[in-house]
Each structure stands twice: as structure tokens, then as C-alpha cells.
Design a protein around this motif. Structure first.
Motif, short mmCIF file in Angstrom:
data_model
loop_
_atom_site.label_atom_id
_atom_site.label_comp_id
_atom_site.label_asym_id
_atom_site.label_seq_id
_atom_site.Cartn_x
_atom_site.Cartn_y
_atom_site.Cartn_z
N HIS A 170 1.16 15.27 5.39
CA HIS A 170 1.82 14.26 4.40
C HIS A 170 3.20 13.72 4.70
N THR A 171 3.54 12.73 4.40
CA THR A 171 5.02 12.45 4.31
C THR A 171 5.56 12.99 3.04
N ALA A 172 4.77 12.79 2.02
CA ALA A 172 5.20 13.20 0.60
C ALA A 172 5.40 14.77 0.65
N VAL A 173 6.29 15.29 -0.05
CA VAL A 173 7.25 14.80 -0.87
C VAL A 173 8.72 15.02 -0.38
N HIS A 174 8.54 14.71 0.92
CA HIS A 174 10.00 14.53 1.59
C HIS A 174 10.63 13.25 0.83
N ALA A 175 12.04 13.40 0.61
CA ALA A 175 12.68 12.05 0.07
C ALA A 175 12.91 11.03 1.38
N PRO A 176 12.97 9.81 1.02
CA PRO A 176 13.09 9.35 -0.47
C PRO A 176 11.75 9.49 -1.35
N LEU A 177 12.02 9.96 -2.46
CA LEU A 177 10.84 10.04 -3.26
C LEU A 177 10.12 8.77 -3.84
N GLN A 178 9.13 8.42 -3.84
CA GLN A 178 8.45 7.22 -4.31
C GLN A 178 7.13 7.46 -4.75
N ALA A 179 6.48 6.97 -5.89
CA ALA A 179 5.44 7.10 -6.30
C ALA A 179 4.80 5.81 -7.00
N LYS A 180 3.22 5.78 -7.20
CA LYS A 180 2.90 4.64 -7.92
C LYS A 180 3.23 4.61 -9.43
N GLU A 181 3.62 3.37 -9.94
CA GLU A 181 3.92 3.53 -11.40
C GLU A 181 2.84 4.16 -12.17
N SER A 201 0.95 -1.23 0.02
CA SER A 201 -0.06 -0.06 0.00
C SER A 201 0.86 1.26 -0.05
N TYR A 202 0.30 2.29 -0.35
CA TYR A 202 0.91 3.56 -0.64
C TYR A 202 0.57 4.55 0.64
N LEU A 203 1.70 5.00 1.10
CA LEU A 203 1.40 5.65 2.49
C LEU A 203 0.33 6.95 2.15
N THR A 204 0.40 7.63 1.33
CA THR A 204 -0.43 8.76 1.16
C THR A 204 -2.04 8.30 0.99
N ASP A 205 -2.31 7.24 0.13
CA ASP A 205 -3.46 6.51 0.17
C ASP A 205 -3.95 6.06 1.77
N ALA A 236 3.92 11.64 -7.27
CA ALA A 236 3.88 11.81 -5.61
C ALA A 236 2.91 13.11 -5.36
N VAL A 237 3.30 14.12 -5.99
CA VAL A 237 2.27 15.39 -5.89
C VAL A 237 1.02 15.24 -6.35
N ASP A 238 0.98 14.34 -7.52
CA ASP A 238 -0.20 14.17 -8.22
C ASP A 238 -1.31 13.49 -7.32
N ASN A 239 -0.53 12.41 -6.74
CA ASN A 239 -1.14 11.41 -5.71
C ASN A 239 -1.72 12.04 -4.61
N MET A 240 -1.08 13.18 -4.14
CA MET A 240 -1.56 13.74 -3.12
C MET A 240 -2.82 14.44 -3.28
N ASN A 277 -5.73 12.21 -3.51
CA ASN A 277 -6.30 11.89 -2.15
C ASN A 277 -7.02 13.01 -1.72
N LEU A 278 -6.68 14.32 -1.91
CA LEU A 278 -7.55 15.52 -1.56
C LEU A 278 -8.86 15.25 -2.21
N GLY A 279 -8.86 14.92 -3.17
CA GLY A 279 -10.34 14.73 -4.13
C GLY A 279 -11.20 13.64 -3.48
N ARG A 280 -10.44 12.44 -2.80
CA ARG A 280 -11.14 11.44 -2.10
C ARG A 280 -11.55 12.01 -0.71
N LEU A 281 -10.95 12.92 -0.17
CA LEU A 281 -11.37 13.36 1.20
C LEU A 281 -12.65 14.34 0.80
N ILE A 282 -12.68 15.34 -0.17
CA ILE A 282 -13.34 16.18 -0.52
C ILE A 282 -14.93 15.36 -0.97
N GLU A 283 -14.68 14.21 -1.61
CA GLU A 283 -15.90 13.69 -1.96
C GLU A 283 -16.60 12.81 -0.68
#
Length: 447
Positions: free
Chosen positions: A235-246, A203-207, A316-320, A323-329
Motif C-alpha cells: 500500500h501507498t497508505a499511510v505514507h504522507a501526504p495523508l489523504q482519506a475519503k471524507e 478514485s482513491y488509490l487504496t481502492d 486511511a488506515v480504516d480504508n485499508m 479493502n482487505l475485507g473486499r479482498l477476503i470476500e
């Protein structure tokens, strides 16, 4: 003293009625919990980590942030917001409202020099915003990075008085340390207890943070339909180490091959058009202490790798934002959205810790006295297609950090604009009349 209406009252001085020897002759009273005033707004404070001034669409970025941009369109976009140049001091000031030295954080919460301005724990005589909300009858929830307890207190047997639950939050889920990986994070806590995730869980931590936030808010509304809440989502993002879903990385394939000089100029042009900077502003000269190689002088393999680094960051920014969109919904479904104040910011400016070339092994940057162990070589040789995934621990080159800091110079850790200027968006559907009102202060000149 028979007949004395206060007979047997010793120890009950705070009770509002006279206390007699018999329950039948003692007038009853019940303590009512403090409740917020009717219609009090909810508050959601979202804090990104090491996000540069220009890294969201409302500030000129090419990165997709439609939900943040929508909040900006219906709220206020600040252009002159100042923060502290590093993590812990910024968070201490944000949560207490006082100077970071007065709050005990002259630097990040790791060393313990024993000085009054650097005790690295929140002071007892300065309430946090969560404690103030709690006293006003709010539910309070903290999710994500804390970084406000000294390193020697970051374990379950430690003194926990500078942990989230002890400083005003009803619930907490996240990590106490300065950073963690977004895949397979280390030492997460639920309230005051260590949380052990499944080691096979990718699982991805931002999710996961957003899942937790929605879960806590759902539990609140199931029991308290009207109680307002304060949600601090750090959020932990976007502090290094940088990671994102493919799938998020691949969305930016081909975007960054043009190089950092061109992207910086494109962002600056967008900022002029948006009114983020004055139309007569100019980009500052190259940083004299932090030279950045010309993109066209790099080898083809370097350009390919460096473009991949920035695609990971953008993902990683895009994913943040997703997730804001999910929270708003969720808040729309629960009926809370219209009366929720949203504030979005970054703790400091973009990070140049990756150096001139970036790194496939961010953790090796903290090994100063010895050579990295041989077992780290696999990290240093991560195949390009795995860069930014769960098997890597990268950080982007400072050429991209300069893009993130547009239009300012220097980076996190510096008191130049690139270190202390951050985005700030505030939106409240029910309460802000000047929707899309733009900057709350005069736009500064870039130089």
C-alpha cells in the motif's frame, strides 16, 4: 553419417531423445511448465507504509480494523518483529531475505553514491521471493509501491532490470517512487508501461489497488483454477501526504479531541490487556530530542486542526482494512480463502516527518534551499474541511506519531523501537493449528 541416430543433432543437445533427419523417426517430447505441488497454499503479503506499531486494533488501537483483527484472532500476532527504519531497505530485505546492505540498499532509492552496499537496485545474485515462487510454479502479482529502483531508472526509457516484472512478478500495477498522493497519483505503471489515469478521476488509490488485485486474481482463476498465487500488495497508505475519503475521516470526528497524551495512554492500557506488552511495562519518558507540546497548552484552533490530521490518518488506515475485507470476500467466493496464507506488516515505524506542528504542505518539507513558491500558498492555507482531501497534502504532527509508535520511542528513520518495531500478523485458516496463538516471541518491555 547416414544412419547415425544423432545425425543433425547439433544444437539440440538438450532435447531428451535422439534427433534424426526426419520428424517421422524422431521421438517427440514436450516441455511441461513447472507446476506447484498439489494443495500448495496461496500467499498474500500486505505491506503498509509508515504504519506505527499500535495502529491496528490487534495492537491496541482505537482505529477500526475488524478484518485485520479477525486474521489476528485466527492466526499469530507477533510482538517482537523487527524491520529496517526506512522504506527501500525494509522492502529489499523483505523481498530477498538478506541484509539490506547486501541487497544494495543502505538507504532509500534516490541518491546514487556508487558504493557496493548502496547501488540502489536489487542484486542479480539474490533472487526475490517472487522469483522463487515463480520457479515453484506460482502465479506472481505485485500491486502498489515498489521503491526498489534508483531514481534515475524510474522512467519508461530506463534500464528496468530492478523493476517488478524483471524481478519475478507476472503482473504489476503501482508506482515505482517512494510515495504518491492517494487522490490523483502520479506516474503509475502497468507492468513496464506508464499508465495515464483520467485527470478528472477522483478514485482513491487504496481502492484502485484492491480493484486491480481482484481483477488479476479473477483472470488467473478463469484460466488456471488450481494454480497457487503469490500476491504482494504494498500500500501507498499511510505514507504522507495523508489523504482519506471524507466518509472515512468523519467516522473519527470527536475521537482525537482528547489529545495525544490521553490516546497514547489508552493504547498502552489496551496493549497490556491484549498481552502485546508485559503487564509490568511502563511507557518511556518523553523523547529528549523530540519534545511534544502538552495538548492542553495548545490553542483551540491548533487542537481542532491537529485532531483533524489524526482523523485523516485513521480514515486511511480504516480504508485499508475495508479493502482487505473486499479482498477476503473475493477469495472466499473463489474458494481460495481457506488455503491462503496472509501476512500483514509495515515497512517501518510511524513517521515523525510532520514535525511538532504537522503540515498542510508535506511537499514543502523537501524544499531546503529556497522559500516555497508563492503558488504553494493555497496548499498552506487549505480550509479545515478540505484537510485530508484531494486538494490537500498534509502530514500529522509527531505527537500523533508518538501515539502510533506506542509503546516505543522515536520514529521512522531511527533505530529505536519506534523506527524498527512494526506489527506482524500471519494467518492461514487451513494450516495454523494454534489459532489466535498470540505472540510468537516473548512480549518486550516497553522501555
Amino acid at each position: 553419417m547416414a544412419g547415425d541416430p544423432r545425425a543433425g543433432a547439433r544444437g539440440y543437445e538438450r532435447f531428451p531423445h535422439p534427433v534424426t533427419e526426419r520428424a517421422a523417426t524422431t521421438e517427440r517430447a514436450w516441455r511441461r511448465p513447472r507446476s506447484a505441488r498439489p494443495g500448495a497454499p496461496n500467499v498474500v503479503l500486505i505491506l503498509a507504509d509508515d504504519l506505527g506499531f499500535s495502529d491496528v486494533g490487534a495492537y491496541g488501537s482505537e482505529i477500526r480494523t475488524p478484518h485485520l483483527d479477525a486474521l489476528a484472532d485466527t492466526g499469530v500476532t507477533y510482538t517482537n518483529y523487527h524491520t529496517n527504519p526506512v522504506c527501500s531497505p525494509a522492502r529489499a530485505s523483505l523481498l530477498t531475505g538478506i541484509n539490506s546492505h547486501r541487497a544494495g540498499f543502505a538507504e532509500v532509492a534516490h541518491a546514487d553514491p556508487g558504493l557496493p552496499n548502496n547501488v540502489l537496485e536489487l542484486p542479480d545474485d539474490a533472487p526475490t521471493i517472487a522469483e522463487s515462487f515463480q520457479a515453484a510454479g506460482y502465479a506472481t502479482i505485485a500491486i502498489g509501491k515498489w521503491h526498489l529502483a534508483k531514481e534515475s531508472h524510474m522512467h519508461e526509457g530506463a534500464d528496468q532490470h530492478s523493476w517488478p516484472v524483471q524481478r519475478g512478478f507476472d503482473r504489476y500495477f503501482g508506482h515505482l517512487d517512494g510515495f504518491s498522493q492517494l487522490f490523483h497519483p502520479h506516474r503509475l505503471y502497468v507492468d513496464n508501461s506508464l499508465y495515464e489515469p483520467d485527470p478528472d478521476d477522483d478514485s482513491y488509490l487504496t481502492d484502485v489497488y484492491t480493484d486491480r488485485a481482484i481483477g488479476y486474481l479473477s483472470g488467473l482463476r478463469a484460466n488456471e483454477p488450481e494454480k497457487p498465487f503469490f500476491l504482494y500488495l504494498a500500500h501507498t497508505a499511510v505514507h504522507a501526504p495523508l489523504q482519506a475519503k471524507e466518509e472515512d475521516i468523519s467516522r473519527y470526528r470527536g475521537v482525537y479531541e482528547a489529545g495525544w497524551q490521553q490516546l497514547r495512554e489508552e493504547r498502552f492500557a489496551a496493549q497490556r490487556a491484549l498481552g502485546i506488552v508485559d503487564e509490568h511495562a511502563e511507557l518511556p519518558d518523553e523523547d529528549p530530542d523530540f519534545e511534544v507540546a502538552a495538548w492542553d497548552e495548545l490553542s483551540a484552533s491548533q487542537r481542532e486542526l491537529y485532531a483533524r490530521y489524526m482523523s485523516v490518518y485513521a480514515g486511511a488506515v480504516d480504508n485499508m482494512d475495508q479493502n482487505l475485507g473486499r479482498l477476503i470476500e473475493h477469495l472466499k467466493a473463489s474458494g481460495d480463502f481457506e488455503n491462503t496464507i496472509f501476512a500483514f506488516a509495515s515497512d517501518n515505524g510511524a513517521s515523525g516527518e510532520g514535525g511538532p506542528e504537522g503540515t498542510r504542505s508535506y511537499l514543502s518539507k523537501f524544499v531546503h534551499d529556497v522559500e516555497p513558491p508563492e503558488s504553494w500558498r493555497v496548499d498552506l492555507e487549505t480550509p479545515l474541511e478540505e484537510v485530508g482531501g484531494p486538494r490537500s497534502a498534509i502530514h500529522y504532527p509527531r505527537g500523533w506519531a508518538r501515539v502510533s509508535a506506542t509503546p516505543y520511542r522515536y520514529f521512522k528513520g531511527h533505530t529505536y523501537g519506534g523506527g524498527v518495531r512494526a506489527p506482524l500478523i500471519i494467518s492461514w485458516q487451513r494450516g495454523i493449528g494454534d489459532a489466535g496463538g498470540g505472540a510468537a516471541a516473548e512480549s518486550p518491555a516497553a522501555a
